[in-house]
Design an enzyme around this catalytic site. Sequence first.
Site, PDB file in Angstrom:
ATOM      1  N   LYS A  52      15.697 -80.197 -51.285  1.00 42.16           N
ATOM      2  CA  LYS A  52      16.140 -81.260 -52.177  1.00 42.16           C
ATOM      3  C   LYS A  52      16.635 -82.490 -51.424  1.00 42.16           C
ATOM      4  CE  LYS A  52      17.360 -77.592 -55.390  1.00 42.16           C
ATOM      5  NZ  LYS A  52      18.450 -76.742 -55.886  1.00 42.16           N
ATOM      6  N   ARG A 263      26.134 -70.456 -62.734  1.00 42.63           N
ATOM      7  CA  ARG A 263      24.939 -71.112 -63.282  1.00 42.63           C
ATOM      8  C   ARG A 263      24.323 -70.214 -64.327  1.00 42.63           C
ATOM      9  NH1 ARG A 263      23.061 -75.061 -59.921  1.00 42.63           N
ATOM     10  NH2 ARG A 263      22.154 -75.875 -61.820  1.00 42.63           N
TER      11      ARG A 263
END
Length: 273
Positions: A52, A263
């Site tokens: 990322k 998450r």
Amino acid sequence: MPEGHSIRYFADAHEHCFQGLPVEASSPQGRFTEGAAAINGRTLLGTTTHGKHLFLHFAEVDEIVHIHLGLYGWFKAVSKEYRKSDDVDLSPKPSTRLRLENPYYISDLIGPTKCEYITTEQLQAICSRLGPDPLHEEADPEPFYKKVLSSKKTIGQLLMDQSVIAGIGNVYRAELLFLTQQNPMTPGSQVNEQTLIKIWNAAAVLMQDGSTDGMIRTVPRYNLTEEEKQRGRYTQYSNVYKRHTNPCRVCGTSVSIADLAGRKLYWCTECQK
DNA sequence: GAACCATGATTAC
DNA sequence: TAATCCTGGTTCG
């Protein structure tokens, strides 16, 4: 809302728009003023990515612009030529961290977790902390297999760990585990090695597709519902991500949701045993 | 207009 | 595990 595919997509877009011409750089928000000044008037040589992380390389300077979009960072790019006719306001939003501009294009970077001007040594340090990236064609998946197989953390957690495999986020995690019929709660050490190879290969293909389209596509058209088939081709679909309480596209079981290390995790208890 | 949420990651306790 | 950072869209009152 970016995973590795978006980073590669933006990298390609920046090469397309800015490579080879001097760029005008500014930081309307005032939080990257020095970095912007350092690259102002320089030419973009190219971009590199790892997971990322996005790196912009400019001519005549050794330092590199390092960008990490975090949870909600994004680029808004416009073609000035295209916009010329429709009287659109091209002034940057106050939240624009970095604006890059040449006679043809504008790119605005909004809300990144990181936008910094770093040395090649710092770049090396960042990349050395990351696991292999399925988007790198020459990447060696072996360290990924090794780390998973020697860990007692769940495969669901390990896929989100950037030092294990770089570029996977919450959507690809859910979708990869579904497509390989892998239970997210299985400890890494107990995952079948063939399944790991499938996960890696699927990640390489899906993320490559995603970086071309600029969006995550993991559902074959024949698995879409009739209603979904009617929608536009730029609508995003998933097998399990955010489809909790909906019937699984394969077996019809209600898709499950759980909290895993902070998450949301989505999976089908029937297909992923 | 407040509250909440999100495809992320680091830091501190 | 919780608090924190960054933004903007949606939902709620």
